[in-house]
Design a protein around this motif. Structure first.
Motif, PDB file in Angstrom:
ATOM      1  N   TYR A 134      36.033 -96.948  -9.904  1.00  0.00           N
ATOM      2  CA  TYR A 134      34.838 -97.591  -9.328  1.00  0.00           C
ATOM      3  C   TYR A 134      33.981 -96.601  -8.534  1.00  0.00           C
ATOM      4  O   TYR A 134      34.457 -95.908  -7.648  1.00  0.00           O
ATOM      5  CB  TYR A 134      35.214 -98.776  -8.424  1.00  0.00           C
ATOM      6  N   LYS A 135      32.698 -96.550  -8.864  1.00  0.00           N
ATOM      7  CA  LYS A 135      31.737 -95.703  -8.153  1.00  0.00           C
ATOM      8  C   LYS A 135      30.406 -96.428  -8.052  1.00  0.00           C
ATOM      9  O   LYS A 135      30.078 -97.261  -8.891  1.00  0.00           O
ATOM     10  CB  LYS A 135      31.512 -94.389  -8.914  1.00  0.00           C
ATOM     11  N   ASN A 136      29.618 -96.068  -7.031  1.00  0.00           N
ATOM     12  CA  ASN A 136      28.233 -96.536  -6.955  1.00  0.00           C
ATOM     13  C   ASN A 136      27.370 -95.656  -7.853  1.00  0.00           C
ATOM     14  O   ASN A 136      27.272 -94.444  -7.637  1.00  0.00           O
ATOM     15  CB  ASN A 136      27.720 -96.475  -5.512  1.00  0.00           C
ATOM     16  N   LEU A 137      26.760 -96.270  -8.857  1.00  0.00           N
ATOM     17  CA  LEU A 137      26.017 -95.514  -9.860  1.00  0.00           C
ATOM     18  C   LEU A 137      24.504 -95.629  -9.713  1.00  0.00           C
ATOM     19  O   LEU A 137      23.767 -94.827 -10.269  1.00  0.00           O
ATOM     20  CB  LEU A 137      26.414 -96.001 -11.268  1.00  0.00           C
ATOM     21  N   TYR A 138      24.041 -96.651  -8.976  1.00  0.00           N
ATOM     22  CA  TYR A 138      22.613 -96.971  -9.005  1.00  0.00           C
ATOM     23  C   TYR A 138      21.995 -96.871  -7.604  1.00  0.00           C
ATOM     24  O   TYR A 138      22.687 -96.820  -6.595  1.00  0.00           O
ATOM     25  CB  TYR A 138      22.405 -98.373  -9.587  1.00  0.00           C
ATOM     26  N   LYS A 139      20.676 -96.897  -7.580  1.00  0.00           N
ATOM     27  CA  LYS A 139      19.954 -96.796  -6.311  1.00  0.00           C
ATOM     28  C   LYS A 139      20.031 -98.082  -5.500  1.00  0.00           C
ATOM     29  O   LYS A 139      20.156 -98.076  -4.283  1.00  0.00           O
ATOM     30  CB  LYS A 139      18.479 -96.464  -6.583  1.00  0.00           C
ATOM     31  N   ASN A 181      25.585-105.461 -12.283  1.00  0.00           N
ATOM     32  CA  ASN A 181      25.834-104.106 -12.783  1.00  0.00           C
ATOM     33  C   ASN A 181      25.040-103.845 -14.057  1.00  0.00           C
ATOM     34  O   ASN A 181      24.470-102.762 -14.236  1.00  0.00           O
ATOM     35  CB  ASN A 181      27.325-103.904 -13.093  1.00  0.00           C
ATOM     36  N   LEU A 182      25.011-104.844 -14.958  1.00  0.00           N
ATOM     37  CA  LEU A 182      24.225-104.708 -16.186  1.00  0.00           C
ATOM     38  C   LEU A 182      22.740-104.495 -15.873  1.00  0.00           C
ATOM     39  O   LEU A 182      22.034-103.808 -16.604  1.00  0.00           O
ATOM     40  CB  LEU A 182      24.371-105.959 -17.066  1.00  0.00           C
ATOM     41  N   LYS A 183      22.296-105.079 -14.763  1.00  0.00           N
ATOM     42  CA  LYS A 183      20.891-104.935 -14.350  1.00  0.00           C
ATOM     43  C   LYS A 183      20.663-103.674 -13.509  1.00  0.00           C
ATOM     44  O   LYS A 183      19.611-103.494 -12.917  1.00  0.00           O
ATOM     45  CB  LYS A 183      20.463-106.170 -13.552  1.00  0.00           C
ATOM     46  N   LYS A 184      21.710-102.819 -13.465  1.00  0.00           N
ATOM     47  CA  LYS A 184      21.649-101.538 -12.745  1.00  0.00           C
ATOM     48  C   LYS A 184      21.533-101.711 -11.231  1.00  0.00           C
ATOM     49  O   LYS A 184      20.723-101.055 -10.571  1.00  0.00           O
ATOM     50  CB  LYS A 184      20.531-100.643 -13.309  1.00  0.00           C
TER      51      LYS A 184
END
Length: 667
Positions: free
Chosen positions: A21-26, A61-64
């Motif tokens: 698990y990581k934070n991928l988005y702004k 998550n799918l919506k970034k």
């Protein structure tokens, strides 16, 4: 063809998720469920709640958006204390054993929980902050001590707040409450009432939850007329109207000193009702049968209201109206006479008075001995030497569990030492999921806390929760008999017992354990079944006959994916492939995800898959289009059945599960 083996696949995927698990988005999106009491075992009612939470997180998550589930344990309180007495074990040990068991079940269900942010309210690191918050509120005079009449539960042997008394009975014990006079700690609520009402308008909450809060706050705006006066012939202005002056199909007016004027055999008059700078008028008949009760006059609505501007100008020009406010919402009592809770960090000295324990000496812990109930029975705990040299006494009351549950969610996102939190949002949590029964308890107290912390400049948002989802209950059979007027529940049927469908509960012995369904059908099948059975805010009666249908659907989607990725065709191009129906269904699915209509999402996904099955693969371009649509199907299934969808992307050698932004494709 590779067969779908849910046990192996779900186990492998869960191991992968544990590390990755990581934070991928702004952008961040905060979605959490109300944290549970660690009773030791999850039933499918709990799982329905957490599945809703997980679906929303994975959809975001799918919506970034960065969005993972957070989890904690509401560990203090009477259930743990009573269990420790029954099983002769220290509450802390009992709680931690239960947490270990429940965590194993949660992991098996594939919830996207970020365990690094886990909270346990009986952990000393947590109640160090809980005591710090108490000190903060006490110093700023938001908490005060007062002797008064309180609600005493003779079974639980503790004080209850007004919100915890339901129809004159304790909310847990269901036993008649007694009124007792004693010293109590209160949170000052009355200065916040106007804001509590005002900001309900900006919340996306169920209507009946908002209505419950308004009714409980019971706040009225009154326009008072200095004297009851005669304006025109047979026209009277009366003192007051509530904000919503229709109560039980009646209208409430305070007549004050004017009662005598109406106390005649029969009068025909015209009344003007003044409410929020508007005047409504109607005709009514009054006769001697009118019941005057505490200066309140009740009558049925019998005509349409209409607005008169000129009369408002007249009244305000003559300065005859004063605004005043009345409410019956009392300050919140937060102290309890029990052992298993956060000790109140105060010392009582006969010479120095009452003062807070120093910050350097926090956390101030409960003693580790068994079954000290209440805390005042522990002499070694309460005896302490004051700075003046005299022997003094520590406060032996503990904080009500609703105190910590009113702010715990802040710690999921900010490991604070009480520096100012900048959220840059009007709401702290975007989506909050839990039971409707908390509308006048936990949800109200959380709103009070956020408003106090904002006033003290420790947080800058207006409300704790923007969207509240109250999940429906799963009902199951209960068997019970009555003994001395009390229901005794059993999990075995006897012809002399009564049968009733009630909310699943450990105390009612009608909970359904998830483990056998996970082993037999898989976590994905169980998740899909729980969402498919009813809209998320509706109750349904437990019936496991349809879970096999969910398992079959997952198998079919799996087999179809393996087939199309192994399929080969000699013809390069065919123009017979039509995607109009599929495009429309994709948009419909996304719309239903946004509206939280997960049962309809599943229906539409099944329809989408059936369209794919009907397409004849006659050329390379049709096969590639089918693969694209299949990838979209898997993306849209992912929030509901994450193990199976994640794994199929891996075995089909697709580099990135989100390599195609399905939301752009569906616009």
């Amino acid at each position: 063809m590779i067969k779908y083996n849910h046990i192996k696949i779900e186990s492998k995927v869960q191991k992968f998720w544990k590390k990755s698990y990581k934070n991928l988005y702004k952008n961040n999106y905060f979605c959490i469920s109300m944290f549970p009491y660690p009773s030791g075992q999850l039933h499918v009612g709990h799982i329905r709640n957490y599945t809703i939470n997980d679906i929303i997180c994975r959809y975001m998550n799918l919506k970034k958006f960065n969005c993972s589930m957070k989890f904690g344990w509401d560990s203090f309180g009477l259930p743990a204390e009573n269990a420790s007495i029954e099983f002769k074990i220290q509450p802390f040990k009992w709680i931690n054993l239960n947490i270990l068991n429940m965590k194993k079940e949660l992991i098996k269900l594939g919830f996207s929980i970020d365990w690094k942010t886990e909270i346990n309210t009986c952990n000393k690191n947590f109640y160090y902050l809980n005591q710090k918050i108490f000190n903060l509120l006490y110093k700023n005079k938001y908490i005060y001590i007062k002797k008064g009449f309180v609600n005493w539960d003779p079974i639980d042997k503790t004080v209850l707040s007004n919100e915890q008394v339901i129809s004159g009975k304790g909310w847990r014990s269901n036993y008649k409450i007694k009124i007792k006079k004693m010293n109590m700690y209160f949170v000052k609520v009355k200065p916040l009432i106007l804001k509590l009402i005002k900001y309900l308008k900006i919340l996306n909450w169920p209507f009946d939850v908002i209505k419950n809060q308004l009714n409980w706050i019971n706040f009225f705006n009154y326009f008072s007329i200095r004297s009851f006066f005669y304006f025109k012939k047979k026209i009277y202005f009366v003192n007051v109207l509530t904000k919503n002056f229709k109560i039980n199909n009646k209208i409430e007016i305070s007549l004050g000193n004017a009662i005598k004027r109406f106390n005649k055999k029969k009068i025909n008059i015209k009344l003007y009702i003044i409410s929020y700078k508007k005047i409504f008028s109607f005709f009514l008949k009054i006769n001697k049968r009118i019941n005057f009760n505490n200066n309140l006059f009740f009558f049925k609505k019998n005509s349409n209201f209409f607005f008169k501007k000129k009369d408002i100008k007249y009244l305000f020009r003559n300065k005859s109206i004063n605004l005043f406010k009345i409410n019956t919402f009392l300050d919140w009592s937060i102290s309890r006479q029990r052992y298993w809770g956060t000790p109140i960090p105060l010392i009582k000295c006969k010479k120095c008075g009452i003062f807070l324990i120093k910050k350097s000496k926090l956390p101030y812990l409960t003693p580790s001995k068994k079954n000290l109930n209440p805390l005042k029975n522990c002499k070694s705990f309460k005896k302490v030497r004051c700075t003046c040299g005299n022997f003094s006494q520590k406060e032996t009351d503990t904080l009500d569990t609703f105190f910590e549950s009113s702010w715990y969610f802040i710690l999921y996102f900010y490991k604070i030492n009480f520096i100012k939190i900048i959220t840059k949002k009007r709401y702290f949590i975007d989506t909050y999921i839990g039971g409707k029964e908390h509308s006048n308890l936990h949800l109200l107290y959380s709103r009070i806390f956020i408003k106090i912390l904002k006033k003290l400049n420790f947080i800058d948002c207006l409300e704790p929760f923007y969207e509240v989802i109250c999940q429906g209950l799963i009902l199951n059979k209960t068997y019970f008999y009555k003994y001395k007027g009390k229901k005794i529940y059993t999990n075995k049927y006897n012809k002399n017992y009564k049968i009733k469908y009630e909310k699943m509960s450990k105390s009612k012995k009608n909970g359904i354990n998830s483990e056998k369904y996970i082993i037999k059908y898989g976590a994905d099948s169980l998740r899909m079944f729980l969402m498919f059975m009813a809209p998320i805010n509706k109750n349904f009666v437990w019936n496991d006959s349809k879970i096999i249908g969910c398992k079959r659907f997952i198998n079919k989607v799996w087999n179809f994916g393996i087939y199309i990725y192994k399929c080969k065709t000699t013809k390069f191009y065919d123009n017979n492939f039509l995607t109009i129906n599929l495009d429309l269904i994709e948009k419909s699915i996304i719309s239903k995800y946004e509206k939280r209509e997960f049962n309809k999402v599943i229906s539409e996904l099944m329809k989408y898959f059936n369209f794919l099955l009907k397409i004849n693969i006659t050329s390379f371009n049709i096969l590639e289009n089918i693969k694209l649509k299949y990838n979209i199907l898997i993306n849209l299934l992912y929030p509901i059945t994450p193990h199976f969808t994640f794994f199929i992307f891996k075995i089909l050698n697709i580099k990135n599960i989100f390599s195609e932004n399905v939301f752009n494709l569906c616009k």
